[in-house]
Design an enzyme around this catalytic site. Structure first.
Site, PDB file in Angstrom:
ATOM      1  N   THR A 287      76.928  76.901  29.248  1.00  0.00           N
ATOM      2  CA  THR A 287      76.184  76.388  28.102  1.00  0.00           C
ATOM      3  C   THR A 287      77.092  76.311  26.882  1.00  0.00           C
ATOM      4  O   THR A 287      78.158  76.932  26.844  1.00  0.00           O
ATOM      5  CB  THR A 287      74.990  77.290  27.740  1.00  0.00           C
ATOM      6  OG1 THR A 287      75.474  78.483  27.093  1.00  0.00           O
ATOM      7  CG2 THR A 287      74.181  77.651  28.957  1.00  0.00           C
ATOM      8  N   ASP A 288      76.657  75.585  25.893  1.00  0.00           N
ATOM      9  CA  ASP A 288      77.265  75.710  24.574  1.00  0.00           C
ATOM     10  C   ASP A 288      76.704  76.983  23.931  1.00  0.00           C
ATOM     11  O   ASP A 288      75.851  77.671  24.486  1.00  0.00           O
ATOM     12  CB  ASP A 288      76.964  74.466  23.733  1.00  0.00           C
ATOM     13  CG  ASP A 288      78.026  74.220  22.665  1.00  0.00           C
ATOM     14  OD1 ASP A 288      78.685  75.186  22.240  1.00  0.00           O
ATOM     15  OD2 ASP A 288      78.196  73.069  22.241  1.00  0.00           O
ATOM     16  N   TYR A 289      77.180  77.274  22.753  1.00  0.00           N
ATOM     17  CA  TYR A 289      76.909  78.538  22.060  1.00  0.00           C
ATOM     18  C   TYR A 289      75.406  78.781  21.893  1.00  0.00           C
ATOM     19  O   TYR A 289      74.731  78.061  21.173  1.00  0.00           O
ATOM     20  CB  TYR A 289      77.573  78.464  20.685  1.00  0.00           C
ATOM     21  CG  TYR A 289      78.044  79.777  20.104  1.00  0.00           C
ATOM     22  CD1 TYR A 289      77.153  80.769  19.731  1.00  0.00           C
ATOM     23  CD2 TYR A 289      79.392  80.007  19.886  1.00  0.00           C
ATOM     24  CE1 TYR A 289      77.588  81.947  19.175  1.00  0.00           C
ATOM     25  CE2 TYR A 289      79.845  81.194  19.324  1.00  0.00           C
ATOM     26  CZ  TYR A 289      78.940  82.166  18.975  1.00  0.00           C
ATOM     27  OH  TYR A 289      79.375  83.331  18.422  1.00  0.00           O
TER      28      TYR A 289
END
Length: 763
Positions: A287-289
């Site tokens: 995932t992104d942050y």
């Protein structure tokens, strides 16, 4: 049936399979190793591999920092770390994993290496304007070498999002508006990072981002909703991701936006049906942050629910949010996820570590000698200087004021003329701004004692202290001088009046573009506009050097300037690279990869638009046609545009066939001649238009290009090949096909400057 007999039977069957269906020995060895390891793992340890944390203390790339990281590593609850920089720190963290955790599974170490590591290259949008695939691949290779020498094995790059809205700050990280060029660059970057052997200690695993469609955020506002048809996805936005996957990218990062109403991080169609089943991706998805946690704000449920949705979709690793770590055991008990899904995610992450050679040697990337030899080495700085020059685009050059002579007096003016803090550009998270060469230093070095250089700041980047506070999140990028705006301008005008020519270095601060840096007004701040007006009134030749992370609205600046040079953010060698251009050590060859609008009301603006039934033709605006009352339809500077200190003539277009079949290849040739006084490079561009398609097609589409260097008076015959692939598109059933009928072929210096045209028929 006895076990050994069964094994022999299976081996015999495999031996009878076609070669392509057999499992390579290296893959079989990896599968056996990973399966053996997983047979020893507890549920907690498997879920731990899905947990990506940042301990803080490094460069923040989000709002959350992980807690109690050392304890979690020791318990086998961490699969990787990011935000940890340097061999010593990485070695210590790795030692925790391989000495204290029960199964001694090594960690992945990642970072945002977007345009170089510590040797910072031009921003990716600038690099794309070189249209030089070998050079772009080389930049990624050098970044991978340098990052791996400092302990990293995984980079969150390339960003391949197609973007047609310059209000979106993250256009700085991508390759512009075109799918064909963007796909070529995506593949080149992956090849550069990963090389031929991921297990080598000087290669890194690429992470393609942001999957998918992130560049089409509504209103150009970061993290915003994206909504489009499947045809538009497949034709214009998805191909660069696929090109990166086809080039062998080892990992993919999810995007923040939704697709068909479902956030990408929970979108099973995207992550499993498309990415894995249709495209055959074998790597892992991260995932992104905190993207899993943020799905709660989308209205998708609580943390347990959204974590289960992400795993069900096919997302393997949770960045920072720890939803997997804290909720998957309960979701497994409640049958919201399956053991197979957890095992598959764990396996893919362990396979990545195996491919990187971390099981063989967890400290493979922790060589102090390499760090000393590779970081900020002379060869990388030399490359940064070359990349900086080749990324710049000459937008205007009236009276041939450029290149400048190394004589007389030059007034160097502007808030970015002697400013180290902004040379690197956005997302240079590991770079040191104070190591950058400012423009003043580069120009003084270039002229030596041959010319006199006078300097004045002239203006602040912005006079708005509230705006400056928003920009200065990562340090001072906009410094507001104690002197008044009037005093700064007066000093600049006095300096300019003593000179023969003015070089004004203006534009954005580095953090006025990038993530969370969307702008509704993409013009120069008022302080700088007023400075340029005052300088133009002196009557001296005015060379405007523009730094920005996006296309800007420049109608006034274009009128005021004698010459206009877009240098983006050139990186650590900024001053030297810009000086090389200004004084003709290098002849500008860059071409825009993103259109510059006349005003924000034209956005989104891009060259490969479709016609309406009432298109506005050349000439005066007509009523009941598709146009504006107050501005032309076309951009100020179009895709593919860029001037040179020399000139090029295109002639003798020849098609070897007037009619082609689907299995045919057509040779297209023409002659390119350097008709000017300087050696130079021209990026020749081939565009096609399908005039008789099943669904409406764009007015033109880039289908090939070549970068050609010619000496004055030299000419070359240039060849392109047109085949079925270049004539095909996705129809309404998402089938890749080509329609019989007439096609227009266009060759030119930009999407708007078409020099040669012809037609042919596909049968």
């Amino acid at each position: 049936m006895k076990p050994h007999f069964f094994s022999l039977l299976i081996a015999g069957i495999i031996g009878l399979l076609p070669l392509h269906a057999q499992i390579p020995a290296t893959t079989a060895k990896m599968n056996a190793f990973v399966s053996g390891l997983m047979s020893k793992m507890t549920l907690e340890e498997k879920i731990g591999q899905l947990n990506l944390l940042t301990p803080g203390g490094g460069v923040a790339t989000g709002a959350v920092v992980s807690a109690d990281v050392e304890t979690k590593i020791s318990k086998g609850q961490v699969g990787g770390l990011f935000g940890v920089i340097g061999v010593e720190k990485i070695r210590k963290a790795q030692q925790l994993a391989v000495s204290r955790s029960r199964l001694k599974i090594p960690l992945l170490f990642g970072s945002d290496v977007i345009h170089g590591y510590k040797t910072t290259f031009p921003i990716p949008l600038g690099l794309s304007c070189s249209w030089d695939m070998a050079l772009i691949e080389h930049s990624a290779r050098l970044a991978g070498i340098e990052a791996s020498a400092d302990g990293l094995c995984w980079v969150y790059s390339p960003m391949v999002d197609i973007a047609r809205d310059p209000r979106w700050g993250r256009v700085a990280e991508g390759s512009g508006e075109d799918v064909y060029l963007g796909s070529k660059i995506a593949a080149a970057m992956v090849r550069g990072y990963q090389g031929d052997d991921l297990a080598a200690n000087n290669t890194v695993m690429a992470c393609v981002k942001h999957f998918a469609l992130y560049g089409a955020a509504e209103a150009g506002r970061d993290y915003n909703t994206t909504d489009m048809s499947r045809i538009k996805m497949y034709e214009y936005y998805l191909p660069p991701y696929k090109a990166a996957i086809d080039a062998g990218a080892g990992s993919v990062m999810t995007s923040f936006n939704e697709i068909d109403g479902i956030p990408a991080t929970a979108n099973k169609w995207l992550m499993t049906d498309l990415l894995r089943k249709q495209w055959g991706f074998k790597g892992f998805v991260v995932t992104d942050y905190t993207a899993i946690n943020e799905m709660m704000a989308h209205g998708m449920g609580n943390l347990q629910t959204v974590s289960a949705l992400a795993l069900n979709a096919g997302v393997d690793m949770d960045m920072v949010g720890e939803g997997y770590l804290t909720t998957l055991p309960l979701s497994l008990q409640q049958h919201k996820v399956t053991q197979r899904q957890i095992d598959d995610a764990c396996r893919r992450i362990l396979e990545a570590k195996y491919k990187l050679g971390l099981f063989e040697d967890p400290y493979r990337y922790c060589d102090d000698n390499r760090a000393g030899q590779e970081i900020l080495s002379a060869d990388k700085k030399k490359a940064a200087r070359e990349l900086g020059a080749r990324s710049c685009v000459l937008l205007k050059n009236s009276q041939q004021v450029l290149p400048l002579k190394k004589s007389g007096t030059i007034a160097l003016i502007g808030p970015l003329a002697n400013n180290k803090n902004n040379m690197l550009g956005t997302w240079a998270v590991n770079g040191d701004p104070q190591a950058a060469v400012p423009i003043l230093e580069g120009i003084k070095s270039a002229v030596g004692n041959s010319a006199k250089i006078l300097f004045a700041k002239g203006a602040n980047i912005s006079d708005d202290s509230v705006f400056a506070k928003k920009v200065n999140v990562f340090g001072e990028r906009i410094d507001i001088d104690p002197a008044s705006a009037e005093q700064l301008r007066a000093e600049a005008v006095a300096t300019a009046n003593k000179a023969d020519v003015i070089v004004a270095v203006v534009g954005e601060a580095s953090e006025m573009s990038g993530e969370a840096a969307s702008r509704s007004d993409i013009g120069l701040p008022g302080s700088q506009q007023q400075l340029l007006r005052a300088l133009a009134q002196t009557g001296k030749p005015l060379v405007v050097v523009l730094m920005s992370g996006r296309p800007l609205t420049l109608t006034t600046e274009n009128d005021l300037a004698t010459a206009l040079l877009e240098v983006w953010f050139p990186g650590i060698e900024a001053g030297n690279a810009v000086a090389d251009l200004l004084f003709g050590h290098y002849n500008p060859s860059g071409k825009l990869t993103m259109s510059f609008p006349r005003n924000v009301g034209q956005i989104p603006i891009y060259y490969n638009h479709k016609n309406t039934g009432r298109p506005q033709g050349d000439g005066p605006t007509e009523k009941f046609h598709s146009n504006y009352l107050d501005v032309a339809n076309d951009p100020l500077f179009p895709f593919g545009y860029g001037l040179s200190y020399t000139s090029f003539k295109y002639d003798h277009l020849k098609l070897d066939k007037a009619t082609v079949g689907l299995k045919d290849k057509m040779d297209v040739s023409f002659t390119l001649t350097n008709t000017g006084a300087y050696a130079g490079e021209e990026i020749v561009q081939l565009y096609l238009r399908d005039k008789e398609a099943t669904i409406a097609r764009p007015v033109k589409e880039l289908k090939d290009f070549k970068k050609i260097r010619l000496e004055p008076g030299e000419n070359k015959t240039i060849h392109f090949t047109v085949d079925k692939e270049k004539l095909s598109y996705f129809n309404s059933n998402l089938q890749w096909m080509a329609d019989p009928g007439m096609f227009e072929i266009m060759i030119g210096s930009s999407s708007a400057d078409i020099r040669l045209k012809s037609e042919f028929e596909l049968r």
